[in-house]
Design a protein around this motif. Structure first.
Motif, PDB file in Angstrom:
ATOM      1  N   LEU A 166       7.999  -3.525   3.873  1.00 55.25           N
ATOM      2  CA  LEU A 166       8.167  -4.920   4.290  1.00 55.25           C
ATOM      3  C   LEU A 166       8.881  -5.767   3.236  1.00 55.25           C
ATOM      4  O   LEU A 166       9.544  -6.738   3.571  1.00 55.25           O
ATOM      5  N   ILE A 210       6.291 -10.557   0.232  1.00 47.40           N
ATOM      6  CA  ILE A 210       6.808 -10.484   1.599  1.00 47.40           C
ATOM      7  C   ILE A 210       6.966 -11.915   2.098  1.00 47.40           C
ATOM      8  O   ILE A 210       6.020 -12.700   2.061  1.00 47.40           O
ATOM      9  N   ASP A 249      12.291 -11.293   4.573  1.00 49.90           N
ATOM     10  CA  ASP A 249      12.015  -9.851   4.591  1.00 49.90           C
ATOM     11  C   ASP A 249      11.665  -9.412   6.011  1.00 49.90           C
ATOM     12  O   ASP A 249      12.157  -8.386   6.499  1.00 49.90           O
ATOM     13  N   LEU A 250      10.776 -10.180   6.661  1.00 48.46           N
ATOM     14  CA  LEU A 250      10.312  -9.816   7.997  1.00 48.46           C
ATOM     15  C   LEU A 250      11.433  -9.875   9.029  1.00 48.46           C
ATOM     16  O   LEU A 250      11.445  -9.094   9.978  1.00 48.46           O
ATOM     17  N   TYR A 272      11.001  -6.604  10.758  1.00 48.50           N
ATOM     18  CA  TYR A 272       9.958  -6.801  11.773  1.00 48.50           C
ATOM     19  C   TYR A 272      10.450  -7.608  12.972  1.00 48.50           C
ATOM     20  O   TYR A 272       9.679  -7.990  13.826  1.00 48.50           O
ATOM     21  N   SER A 273      11.730  -7.850  13.031  1.00 48.57           N
ATOM     22  CA  SER A 273      12.306  -8.698  14.076  1.00 48.57           C
ATOM     23  C   SER A 273      12.058  -8.152  15.480  1.00 48.57           C
ATOM     24  O   SER A 273      11.735  -8.898  16.404  1.00 48.57           O
ATOM     25  N   LEU A 315       6.970 -14.666  13.254  1.00 51.29           N
ATOM     26  CA  LEU A 315       6.937 -14.017  11.940  1.00 51.29           C
ATOM     27  C   LEU A 315       6.044 -14.785  10.975  1.00 51.29           C
ATOM     28  O   LEU A 315       5.294 -14.189  10.203  1.00 51.29           O
ATOM     29  N   LEU A 341       2.744 -13.496   9.010  1.00 52.53           N
ATOM     30  CA  LEU A 341       2.647 -13.647   7.556  1.00 52.53           C
ATOM     31  C   LEU A 341       1.375 -14.405   7.177  1.00 52.53           C
ATOM     32  O   LEU A 341       0.642 -13.995   6.276  1.00 52.53           O
ATOM     33  N   TYR A 398       3.444  -0.001  10.938  1.00 51.52           N
ATOM     34  CA  TYR A 398       4.614  -0.397  10.146  1.00 51.52           C
ATOM     35  C   TYR A 398       5.791   0.563  10.248  1.00 51.52           C
ATOM     36  O   TYR A 398       6.765   0.447   9.508  1.00 51.52           O
TER      37      TYR A 398
END
Length: 198
Positions: free
Chosen positions: A106, A114, A118-119, A123-124, A144, A148, A191
């Motif tokens: 991440l 993080i 980063d996300l 992580y999109s 996001l 977080l 993840y």
């Protein structure tokens, strides 16, 4: 540290863990609320009030012993990081390894934190599958940020999650999962980490 101090910390940890993965996070929220001057530390009287609000009553003698055990540098106050470090349940090395692997994935820019940027890289796709994104209620950034904030230090989300905060969160999750293999598989699935041996 004395055996009594260790056992008091263990009692406090167990009382938090009885409440599930958010028990330690819940106590940290109470801790933050007691930190009236935002010094990121509390004194003896504030600890007493915080534990009472959390539903834990101790004798003055026990409370003093606990306070001294948590005040690692004998400064007369308990630092938030000291507090969380002492309360975090112990983790087997295999669990620490997979938690660190997830954090490193991440932490795209490798700055040991993080953040949203980063996300957005890693992580999109997950964010776009969130029901509130699909319904148009939230933007991708809101999804996001919500993710977080859920793993950030409770009561004080600052838009970045350090390795220590990530480890604290998953230490709480870890106590709810008995089997090491299942915990590893769960983290890898969550993840998108490679499965061991593949």
């Amino acid at each position: 540290m004395s055996e009594t101090a260790d056992s008091l910390i263990e009692v406090l940890r167990e009382q938090c863990l009885i409440q599930g993965q958010n028990g330690i996070k819940g106590l940290s929220v109470v801790f933050r609320a007691m930190d009236i001057d935002y010094s990121k530390r509390i004194v003896y009287e504030e600890l007493k009030i915080a534990l009472e609000k959390f539903g834990l009553l101790m004798s003055e003698n026990y409370l003093r012993t606990l306070f001294n055990a948590l005040d690692l540098n004998d400064s007369g106050g308990i630092d938030f990081c000291e507090f969380m470090h002492k309360l975090r349940p112990s983790l087997k090395q295999c669990r620490i390894d997979v938690i660190n692997e997830a954090f490193e994935k991440l932490d795209v820019n490798k700055d040991e934190a993080i953040m949203i940027d980063d996300l957005q890289v890693i992580y999109s796709t997950n964010a776009k599958q969130h029901p509130k994104f699909i319904s148009g209620e939230w933007t991708e950034e809101q999804v996001l940020r919500n993710f977080l904030d859920s793993i950030d230090t409770p009561g004080n989300p600052d838009g970045k999650v350090t390795r220590e905060e990530f480890m604290n969160y998953y230490a709480g999750v870890s106590v709810t999962v008995d089997d090491d293999s299942y915990f590893d598989l769960m983290m890898r699935a969550c993840y998108g980490l490679p499965i061991r041996g593949s």
